[in-house]
Design a protein around this motif. Structure first.
Motif, PDB file in Angstrom:
ATOM      1  N   GLY A  58       1.874   9.468  -4.697  1.00  0.00           N
ATOM      2  CA  GLY A  58       0.872   8.413  -4.471  1.00  0.00           C
ATOM      3  C   GLY A  58       0.879   7.027  -5.418  1.00  0.00           C
ATOM      4  N   LYS A  59       2.322   7.113  -5.907  1.00  0.00           N
ATOM      5  CA  LYS A  59       2.623   5.908  -6.876  1.00  0.00           C
ATOM      6  C   LYS A  59       3.517   5.034  -6.254  1.00  0.00           C
ATOM      7  CE  LYS A  59       1.425   8.781 -10.816  1.00  0.00           C
ATOM      8  NZ  LYS A  59       2.346   9.326 -11.830  1.00  0.00           N
ATOM      9  N   ASP A  98      -4.045   8.608 -12.495  1.00  0.00           N
ATOM     10  CA  ASP A  98      -2.796   7.657 -12.717  1.00  0.00           C
ATOM     11  C   ASP A  98      -2.275   7.697 -11.334  1.00  0.00           C
ATOM     12  OD1 ASP A  98      -1.881  10.375 -12.165  1.00  0.00           O
ATOM     13  OD2 ASP A  98      -0.334  10.358 -13.649  1.00  0.00           O
ATOM     14  N   ILE A  99      -2.820   8.100 -10.240  1.00  0.00           N
ATOM     15  CA  ILE A  99      -2.348   7.765  -8.655  1.00  0.00           C
ATOM     16  C   ILE A  99      -2.941   6.655  -8.362  1.00  0.00           C
ATOM     17  CG2 ILE A  99      -3.220   8.448  -6.434  1.00  0.00           C
ATOM     18  CD1 ILE A  99      -2.537  11.570  -7.045  1.00  0.00           C
ATOM     19  N   HIS A 100      -2.028   5.656  -7.729  1.00  0.00           N
ATOM     20  CA  HIS A 100      -2.303   4.409  -7.461  1.00  0.00           C
ATOM     21  C   HIS A 100      -3.120   4.319  -6.074  1.00  0.00           C
ATOM     22  CE1 HIS A 100       1.546   2.952  -9.684  1.00  0.00           C
ATOM     23  NE2 HIS A 100       0.532   3.171 -10.738  1.00  0.00           N
ATOM     24  N   GLY A 101      -2.855   5.411  -5.228  1.00  0.00           N
ATOM     25  CA  GLY A 101      -3.465   5.009  -3.938  1.00  0.00           C
ATOM     26  C   GLY A 101      -4.852   5.794  -3.880  1.00  0.00           C
ATOM     27  N   THR A 102      -5.402   5.681  -3.024  1.00  0.00           N
ATOM     28  CA  THR A 102      -6.922   5.679  -2.644  1.00  0.00           C
ATOM     29  C   THR A 102      -7.045   6.641  -1.392  1.00  0.00           C
ATOM     30  OG1 THR A 102      -7.355   3.578  -3.425  1.00  0.00           O
ATOM     31  CG2 THR A 102      -8.998   4.518  -1.975  1.00  0.00           C
ATOM     32  N   GLY A 136      -5.754  -6.481  -0.860  1.00  0.00           N
ATOM     33  CA  GLY A 136      -4.457  -6.949  -1.041  1.00  0.00           C
ATOM     34  C   GLY A 136      -3.422  -5.766  -1.080  1.00  0.00           C
ATOM     35  N   ILE A 137      -2.170  -5.876  -0.206  1.00  0.00           N
ATOM     36  CA  ILE A 137      -1.263  -4.711  -0.499  1.00  0.00           C
ATOM     37  C   ILE A 137      -0.048  -5.120  -1.083  1.00  0.00           C
ATOM     38  CG2 ILE A 137       0.324  -3.464   1.094  1.00  0.00           C
ATOM     39  CD1 ILE A 137      -1.903  -2.204   1.855  1.00  0.00           C
ATOM     40  N   TYR A 138       0.153  -4.255  -2.008  1.00  0.00           N
ATOM     41  CA  TYR A 138       1.515  -4.885  -3.098  1.00  0.00           C
ATOM     42  C   TYR A 138       2.849  -4.120  -2.273  1.00  0.00           C
ATOM     43  CZ  TYR A 138       4.708  -5.336  -6.927  1.00  0.00           C
ATOM     44  OH  TYR A 138       5.708  -5.576  -7.837  1.00  0.00           O
ATOM     45  N   GLN A 164      -1.819  -3.647 -12.341  1.00  0.00           N
ATOM     46  CA  GLN A 164      -2.548  -2.481 -11.999  1.00  0.00           C
ATOM     47  C   GLN A 164      -1.490  -1.187 -11.763  1.00  0.00           C
ATOM     48  OE1 GLN A 164      -4.970  -2.975  -8.667  1.00  0.00           O
ATOM     49  NE2 GLN A 164      -5.126  -0.732  -8.199  1.00  0.00           N
ATOM     50  N   TYR A 165      -0.324  -1.702 -11.123  1.00  0.00           N
ATOM     51  CA  TYR A 165       0.766  -0.801 -10.811  1.00  0.00           C
ATOM     52  C   TYR A 165       1.967  -0.433 -11.905  1.00  0.00           C
ATOM     53  CZ  TYR A 165      -1.543  -1.027  -6.257  1.00  0.00           C
ATOM     54  OH  TYR A 165      -2.572  -0.967  -5.315  1.00  0.00           O
ATOM     55  N   GLY A 166       1.525  -1.000 -13.262  1.00  0.00           N
ATOM     56  CA  GLY A 166       2.516  -1.086 -14.199  1.00  0.00           C
ATOM     57  C   GLY A 166       3.726  -1.924 -13.883  1.00  0.00           C
TER      58      GLY A 166
END
Ligand code: SGN
Ligand code: CA
Length: 521
Positions: free
Chosen positions: A94-95, A417-421, A438-440, A512-514
């Motif tokens: 999820g990251k 710490d999971i990036h997704g939703t 926005g999608i990275y 946000q995503y380091g």
């Protein structure tokens, strides 16, 4: 390339219907599973252009479409890094890639880290992965694993089953499905909820069909995409790629012209591989193969094609084989759905169908993936949740969202710490509180095989900003005005405000995503 007959329905509008069957997740005296099962089916390189629930230009996929008919079709589904290993690592954790450590196909997955199978296992799920794994290290967090080595072979593939090598006779998609059905029937502990990752190697290059599908599409002429002869004007990075059907697709290796008298020659290393792949088949398989391809080879030799005629032939040959492989995938998806139905499991299983990324079906003249351009950035995503809604969901979702979705469904707390939703609210027609504007994206594998430069970027509903950061080249597309992404408007008068806005969004997502180290100076 969405099917125009299927109207997009936003979840905020009425029109989504609810699946009738909802089995209580808390079970009952009849020993029904306490939690919803998860069947996560994924193919390798399956383009949304070749799933009729999305687009029926090329093929009908009635079985995959069954999932869409009863479930949600995500019409804006994307990956985080359009290539196999990285995509799989994003899904498991999820990251995004930098955070999970698997940035390109030469990485090795750190199996000690947190993944959704581990968290589900700890919550009482029986977990399994069957088929393609492609993460180099041994799977962790699975009660059972039976994986192909690397990419795996189409014919008579070798698997590693819980640490032991086993070669299995047959065609990969059938064998992988057999293994999955066998685990569902005999392998798992039936009183526990299950989470099965059924991940096919098909339809990855070199698109080798099952012998029973070889004659399909033999007389079909597929329309070549308008952009087949794209000259990449204004897109410097695209000029250096090596994924052109015309220039890089190999006639012996990719298009199966391994003639017995060896008069057809292509790139020496690929030609050798082409002959080796053929030699891996058993006598019966070769017989069926020859009955089809020997005829194709003879015709090809007589035709003496050159230039655009040769391109056209290559395109048709590519499409025919790719679609034959999809036919087998679809048939095997049907076998799995039939099994679930017969066993009463359709009522308590979340069914997911996706691909590790999108794929080019000749758009821009290409095969393969990797780019942040739509065909490879997007990926098909269908989810059927018992008791959930059916219809289209237009929100922008990404493969980092699967892990939190599965955890949410299982009632497991989603780690911070999971990036997704979690997509669960979207499956239930509830408000998607976390949302996304926005999608990275970040792709790292240069200079591998297809020579796609490293790049990152952000996509919003209307715009896409891409940074080929090693050359400091930017691209900007207005996706409403320029669906095929042919017109790079970066730096053009009038784009200042939108560029500034996208750059600010990009920085925010990188923070946000380091990924601060990649923020453009
Ligand atoms: C192999 C393929 C490439 C493909 C990569 C990555 N070459 O190297 O064409 O881009 O896999 O694909 S092949 O000659 O081995 O087929 S991925 O989807 O697994 O990442
Ligand atoms: Ca892939």
């Amino acid at each position: 390339m969405l099917d125009k007959t299927k109207k997009l329905i936003s979840l905020s509008l009425a029109g989504l219907s609810t699946l009738p069957a909802l089995v209580a997740c808390d079970g009952g005296a009849d020993k029904a599973p306490k939690k919803m099962n998860i069947l996560f089916m994924m193919c390798d390189d399956h383009s949304y252009q070749t799933i009729s629930a999305y687009d029926s230009t090329f093929i009908k996929t009635p079985n995959i479409d069954r999932i869409a008919a009863d479930g949600v079709r995500f019409t804006n589904s994307f990956v985080a890094n359009s290539i196999s290993g990285p995509s799989r690592a994003c899904m498991l954790t999820g990251k995004h890639s930098l955070a999970n450590g698997f940035t390109d196909n030469s990485s090795s997955f750190d199996g000690a880290q947190q993944t959704f199978p581990k968290l589900l296992q700890a919550a009482g799920y029986e977990t399994a992965v069957i088929g393609k794994w492609h993460l180099t290290s041994e799977p962790t967090g699975f009660n059972h694993w039976d994986i192909l080595i690397g990419q795996g072979d189409y014919y008579n593939p070798t698997f590693i089953c819980n640490g032991e090598k086993v070669q299995r006779e047959g065609y990969a998609t059938n064998v992988t499905t057999d293994l999955a059905l066998d685990w569902l029937e005999n392998g798992r502990e039936a009183d526990k909820p299950f989470c099965l990752l059924l991940h096919h190697k098909a339809p990855h290059r070199t698109w080798m069909p099952d012998t029973c599908d070889l004659e399909l599409f033999a007389d079909t002429e597929f329309p070549m995409p308008e952009t087949f002869y794209d000259n990449y004007a204004g897109r410097e990075a695209a000029k250096g790629q090596k994924m052109s059907i015309s220039k890089d697709m190999d006639i012996v290796y990719d298009l199966k012209l391994a003639d017995k008298d060896s008069t057809i020659h292509s790139r020496p290393d690929l030609e050798e591989w082409g002959r080796r792949i053929y030699n891996n088949m058993n006598t019966e398989q070769k017989k069926a193969w020859d009955a089809h391809y020997d005829v194709v080879i003879e015709k090809f030799k007589k035709a003496g094609l050159k230039g655009k005629e040769l391109d056209k032939w290559k395109y048709q040959q590519y499409m025919r084989d790719y679609l034959r492989v999809i036919t087998s995938v679809d048939r095997n998806v049907g076998r799995v759905l039939d099994y679930l139905e017969a066993e009463g499991l359709l009522e308590n299983t979340l069914i997911v169908y996706t691909s590790d990324q999108g794929f080019y079906m000749g758009e821009h003249g290409w095969f393969d993936k990797r780019w942040m351009y739509e065909e490879s950035f997007r990926t098909p995503l269908l989810m059927r949740l018992p008791g959930g809604v059916s219809g289209d969901v237009a929100e922008m979702v990404q493969n980092i969202d699967y892990a939190p979705t599965f955890l949410d469904l299982a009632g497991v707390e989603i780690p911070e710490d999971i990036h997704g939703t979690s997509l669960l609210p979207l499956l239930k027609n509830e408000k998607w509180e976390e949302g996304r504007d926005g999608i990275y994206y970040h792709y790292y594998e240069y200079p591998d095989e297809h020579a796609v430069k490293r790049h990152l970027g952000v996509r919003t509903e209307q715009y896409k900003l891409i940074h080929f950061y090693e050359d400091n080249v930017w691209e900007l597309y207005d996706l409403k005005a320029d669906k095929k992404e042919l017109n790079n408007i970066y730096g053009k008068p009038g784009t200042e405000a939108v560029t500034a806005d996208l750059k600010a969004k990009l920085v925010k997502l990188q923070e946000q995503y380091g990924e601060q180290e990649f923020i453009a100076k």
